[in-house]
Design a protein around this motif. Structure first.
Motif, mmCIF file in Angstrom:
data_model
loop_
_atom_site.group_PDB
_atom_site.id
_atom_site.type_symbol
_atom_site.label_atom_id
_atom_site.label_comp_id
_atom_site.label_asym_id
_atom_site.label_seq_id
_atom_site.Cartn_x
_atom_site.Cartn_y
_atom_site.Cartn_z
ATOM 1 N N SER A 1 -122.574 24.951 15.635
ATOM 2 C CA SER A 1 -122.283 24.881 14.203
ATOM 3 C C SER A 1 -123.067 23.750 13.542
ATOM 4 C CB SER A 1 -120.783 24.697 13.969
ATOM 5 O OG SER A 1 -120.349 23.422 14.401
ATOM 6 N N LEU A 2 -123.297 22.664 14.310
ATOM 7 C CA LEU A 2 -124.116 21.569 13.798
ATOM 8 C C LEU A 2 -125.569 22.023 13.647
ATOM 9 C CD1 LEU A 2 -123.705 18.547 13.034
ATOM 10 C CD2 LEU A 2 -124.503 17.986 15.347
ATOM 11 N N HIS A 3 -126.035 22.763 14.632
ATOM 12 C CA HIS A 3 -127.403 23.283 14.587
ATOM 13 C C HIS A 3 -127.589 24.226 13.410
ATOM 14 C CE1 HIS A 3 -130.777 25.955 15.848
ATOM 15 N NE2 HIS A 3 -131.268 24.831 16.320
ATOM 16 N N ASP A 4 -126.536 24.952 13.036
ATOM 17 C CA ASP A 4 -126.617 25.907 11.936
ATOM 18 C C ASP A 4 -126.367 25.259 10.573
ATOM 19 O OD1 ASP A 4 -127.094 27.890 13.795
ATOM 20 O OD2 ASP A 4 -125.009 28.546 13.889
ATOM 21 N N ASP A 5 -126.001 23.984 10.557
ATOM 22 C CA ASP A 5 -125.694 23.293 9.307
ATOM 23 C C ASP A 5 -126.991 23.065 8.522
ATOM 24 O OD1 ASP A 5 -125.254 21.079 7.424
ATOM 25 O OD2 ASP A 5 -123.310 20.854 8.393
ATOM 26 N N PRO A 6 -127.074 23.546 7.286
ATOM 27 C CA PRO A 6 -128.338 23.405 6.528
ATOM 28 C C PRO A 6 -128.724 21.956 6.257
ATOM 29 C CG PRO A 6 -126.555 24.228 5.117
ATOM 30 C CD PRO A 6 -126.047 24.279 6.515
ATOM 31 N N GLU A 7 -127.754 21.044 6.299
ATOM 32 C CA GLU A 7 -128.050 19.644 6.008
ATOM 33 C C GLU A 7 -128.766 18.953 7.164
ATOM 34 O OE1 GLU A 7 -125.756 15.529 4.612
ATOM 35 O OE2 GLU A 7 -124.589 17.279 5.224
ATOM 36 N N SER B 1 -132.125 21.241 10.936
ATOM 37 C CA SER B 1 -133.559 21.172 11.216
ATOM 38 C C SER B 1 -133.914 19.996 12.114
ATOM 39 C CB SER B 1 -134.346 21.070 9.905
ATOM 40 O OG SER B 1 -134.007 19.878 9.210
ATOM 41 N N MET B 2 -133.007 19.039 12.219
ATOM 42 C CA MET B 2 -133.248 17.880 13.084
ATOM 43 C C MET B 2 -132.797 18.129 14.522
ATOM 44 S SD MET B 2 -134.744 15.602 11.221
ATOM 45 C CE MET B 2 -135.565 16.975 10.419
ATOM 46 N N VAL B 3 -132.061 19.219 14.760
ATOM 47 C CA VAL B 3 -131.580 19.564 16.104
ATOM 48 C C VAL B 3 -132.589 20.510 16.743
ATOM 49 C CG1 VAL B 3 -129.726 20.606 17.447
ATOM 50 C CG2 VAL B 3 -129.183 19.261 15.402
ATOM 51 N N VAL B 4 -133.315 20.007 17.714
ATOM 52 C CA VAL B 4 -134.377 20.772 18.361
ATOM 53 C C VAL B 4 -133.820 21.722 19.412
ATOM 54 C CG1 VAL B 4 -136.421 20.573 19.851
ATOM 55 C CG2 VAL B 4 -136.108 18.991 17.944
ATOM 56 N N ASP B 5 -132.807 21.270 20.154
ATOM 57 C CA ASP B 5 -132.322 22.079 21.273
ATOM 58 C C ASP B 5 -130.890 21.693 21.617
ATOM 59 O OD1 ASP B 5 -132.439 23.968 23.294
ATOM 60 O OD2 ASP B 5 -133.505 22.685 24.721
ATOM 61 N N ILE B 6 -130.117 22.677 22.037
ATOM 62 C CA ILE B 6 -128.793 22.470 22.620
ATOM 63 C C ILE B 6 -128.803 23.179 23.963
ATOM 64 C CG2 ILE B 6 -126.318 22.940 22.409
ATOM 65 C CD1 ILE B 6 -126.784 23.005 19.337
ATOM 66 N N SER C 1 -121.301 11.462 12.725
ATOM 67 C CA SER C 1 -122.338 10.461 12.987
ATOM 68 C C SER C 1 -123.731 11.023 12.757
ATOM 69 C CB SER C 1 -122.200 9.942 14.423
ATOM 70 O OG SER C 1 -120.935 9.332 14.625
ATOM 71 N N VAL C 2 -123.970 12.248 13.225
ATOM 72 C CA VAL C 2 -125.281 12.874 13.021
ATOM 73 C C VAL C 2 -125.577 12.994 11.528
ATOM 74 C CG1 VAL C 2 -126.610 15.007 13.295
ATOM 75 C CG2 VAL C 2 -125.268 14.125 15.211
ATOM 76 N N LYS C 3 -124.612 13.475 10.772
ATOM 77 C CA LYS C 3 -124.834 13.680 9.339
ATOM 78 C C LYS C 3 -125.097 12.355 8.622
ATOM 79 C CE LYS C 3 -122.164 17.954 9.175
ATOM 80 N NZ LYS C 3 -120.925 18.632 8.690
ATOM 81 N N GLU C 4 -124.364 11.334 8.995
ATOM 82 C CA GLU C 4 -124.559 10.030 8.339
ATOM 83 C C GLU C 4 -125.941 9.464 8.648
ATOM 84 O OE1 GLU C 4 -121.367 7.460 9.444
ATOM 85 O OE2 GLU C 4 -119.807 8.746 8.554
ATOM 86 N N VAL C 5 -126.351 9.538 9.912
ATOM 87 C CA VAL C 5 -127.638 8.954 10.299
ATOM 88 C C VAL C 5 -128.792 9.742 9.681
ATOM 89 C CG1 VAL C 5 -129.171 8.477 12.255
ATOM 90 C CG2 VAL C 5 -126.732 7.918 12.416
ATOM 91 N N VAL C 6 -128.685 11.052 9.658
ATOM 92 C CA VAL C 6 -129.752 11.856 9.056
ATOM 93 C C VAL C 6 -129.872 11.559 7.561
ATOM 94 C CG1 VAL C 6 -130.456 14.215 8.456
ATOM 95 C CG2 VAL C 6 -129.682 13.700 10.775
#
Length: 447
Positions: A347-353, A356-361, A439-444
């Motif tokens: 769901s994080l990978h699919d988040d439009p915000e 694009s920063m998630v290369v791989d899971i 945390s990911v959203k804040e840092v990005v």
């Protein structure tokens, strides 16, 4: 000695050898289940498990009781003097869960690195050959033989050469290692890696000089990358053809971490030598080298050993671990929590915000990784994204800590690894995933 949290940290910084790195400058005081408490009062959800060790959570009551009970019977029953009960009872517990019934000969030591050293010695003595082929990205330890076959980062061996001679390497079938796009097919990755193995055997170390191939079925310090079954089967075929031993290092991936007792079970490949440690005794120092008796009968008595090898207290703890796995249906919990973890990360990978920063899971069971884009990769690296924030993985891990979650990075790349307790509750897993996403959203956003 003063006992305030700050003074203890200052004392440690002054007197603990600088060669040890730390995630946080703090003093851990207590562990209980999925949580650790520090001397300064902070209580944190632990998704590190002491780097994949406390698979049943901190201070599991059955394991702690077994160790305490053993302490009042015998603590040190040296393996070169006699057998001891916990050692033999542990073998009895492990035999039925081995990934292949041929694995019936056990030697217990203290750490993963020591077990690797023993496996290299065994391979050389059993085959009468010298050379070892390892994987680029593989990690096996910090002692000299283990360092020689570790190819994940230079920090482990920089300044310590010459290492053990006779170590060669091939690319692991991972797109980074081969410099290929992330969507390269598994079939192509495996083909190229096995082709490089063929070249190494023709150009660098002839089969008659090659004792063993050593492989992690899931790269640990190399980025939490599962090996395709076809690759492991290809290694097995090459080993069978040339009389080379296949050493499978399950130090981090073993004992339920990926959803089966041992990850190599997914491929059905038979190891000649299996390395175990970490989750084996849930925090008590214990490792093992498992092979088949027809091979280990070629060893000279006295060539293996160690003062604390197969310590009675550690073995007693490991017996309790094996019992708890069965009685508490731990593998069922791994399956359920793994599905929830991967769904949350997707769901994080699919988040439009931030997607694009998630290369791989990637990963299996509760040995899972998220890789981020980076502007600092080599110009030829397919994951280079000039617009990506710098050092995403370490910044996200630090932000998670600020929010009460211990989580680790891994590899040369921008990778965060998830290694929570295998018996973690649904609620605690959801809590950790929520902290990670925040945390990911804040840092990005910070860039």
């Amino acid at each position: 000695m003063t006992t305030s949290a700050d003074s203890l940290v200052a004392f440690g910084q002054q007197h603990v050898t600088r060669g040890l790195g730390r995630l946080t400058e703090a003093v851990m005081a207590k562990g209980e289940g999925s949580y650790v408490t520090f001397e300064d009062g902070r209580r944190m959800l632990d998704f590190s498990c002491g780097i994949g060790v406390t698979n049943l959570g901190h201070c599991h009551p059955k394991v702690s009781k077994a160790a305490a009970d053993q302490c009042v019977n015998i603590v040190h029953a040296q393996c070169s003097i006699s057998f001891h009960g916990p050692y033999l009872r542990l073998i009895e517990k492990l035999l039925p869960i081995m990934p292949d019934p041929s694995l019936d000969s056990f030697f217990f030591w203290n750490s993963g690195s020591e077990a690797i050293e023993a496996s290299l010695k065994m391979a050389r003595q059993i085959t009468g050959r010298q050379n070892i082929i390892a994987m680029q990205g593989g990690y096996h330890g910090r002692t000299f033989g283990a360092m020689a076959v570790t190819k994940s980062k230079t920090v482990y061996s920089e300044g310590f050469f010459p290492l053990m001679p006779g170590a060669f390497a091939i690319p692991f079938p991972y797109w980074h290692q081969l410099g290929l796009p992330i969507n390269t097919s598994e079939e192509e990755l495996v083909r190229l890696s096995l082709y490089q193995l063929d070249l190494v055997l023709k150009q660098q170390t002839a089969p008659r000089d090659t004792a063993a191939i050593i492989v992690e079925p899931v790269l640990g310090e190399g980025g939490y990358v599962p090996a395709p079954a076809s690759f492991l089967k290809g290694l097995r075929a090459v080993c069978d053809k040339h009389g080379i031993l296949l050493i499978v290092d399950e130090v981090q991936s073993g004992f339920g971490r990926t959803g089966k007792y041992f990850n190599v079970e997914y491929s059905g490949v038979r190891p000649d030598i299996l390395i175990i440690a970490k989750g084996l005794a849930n925090g008590f120092p214990l490792s093992g080298v498992v092979s088949r008796k027809e091979l280990t009968d070629k060893l000279v008595p006295g060539s293996m050993g160690g003062t604390y090898a197969g310590n009675a207290v550690s073995c007693a703890a490991a017996v309790a671990v094996a019992n708890a796995f069965r009685e508490e249906k731990v593998l069922d919990n791994v399956s359920a929590r793994s599905s929830e973890l991967l769904t949350s990360l997707k769901s994080l990978h699919d988040d439009p915000e931030v997607g694009s920063m998630v290369v791989d899971i990637r990963g299996q069971g509760l040995m899972v990784a998220v890789e981020f884009a980076s502007p600092l990769y080599s110009p030829t690296d397919p994951a280079l994204v000039p617009s990506a924030p710098k050092n995403l993985a370490s910044r996200v891990a630090k932000r998670c800590m600020e929010k009460g979650l211990l989580i680790l990075t891994t590899s040369l790349y921008e990778v965060i690894r998830f290694i929570p307790p295998l018996n973690i509750s649904q609620g605690d897993l959801q809590k950790g995933c929520r902290i990670f996403a925040e945390s990911v959203k804040e840092v990005v956003r910070e860039g």
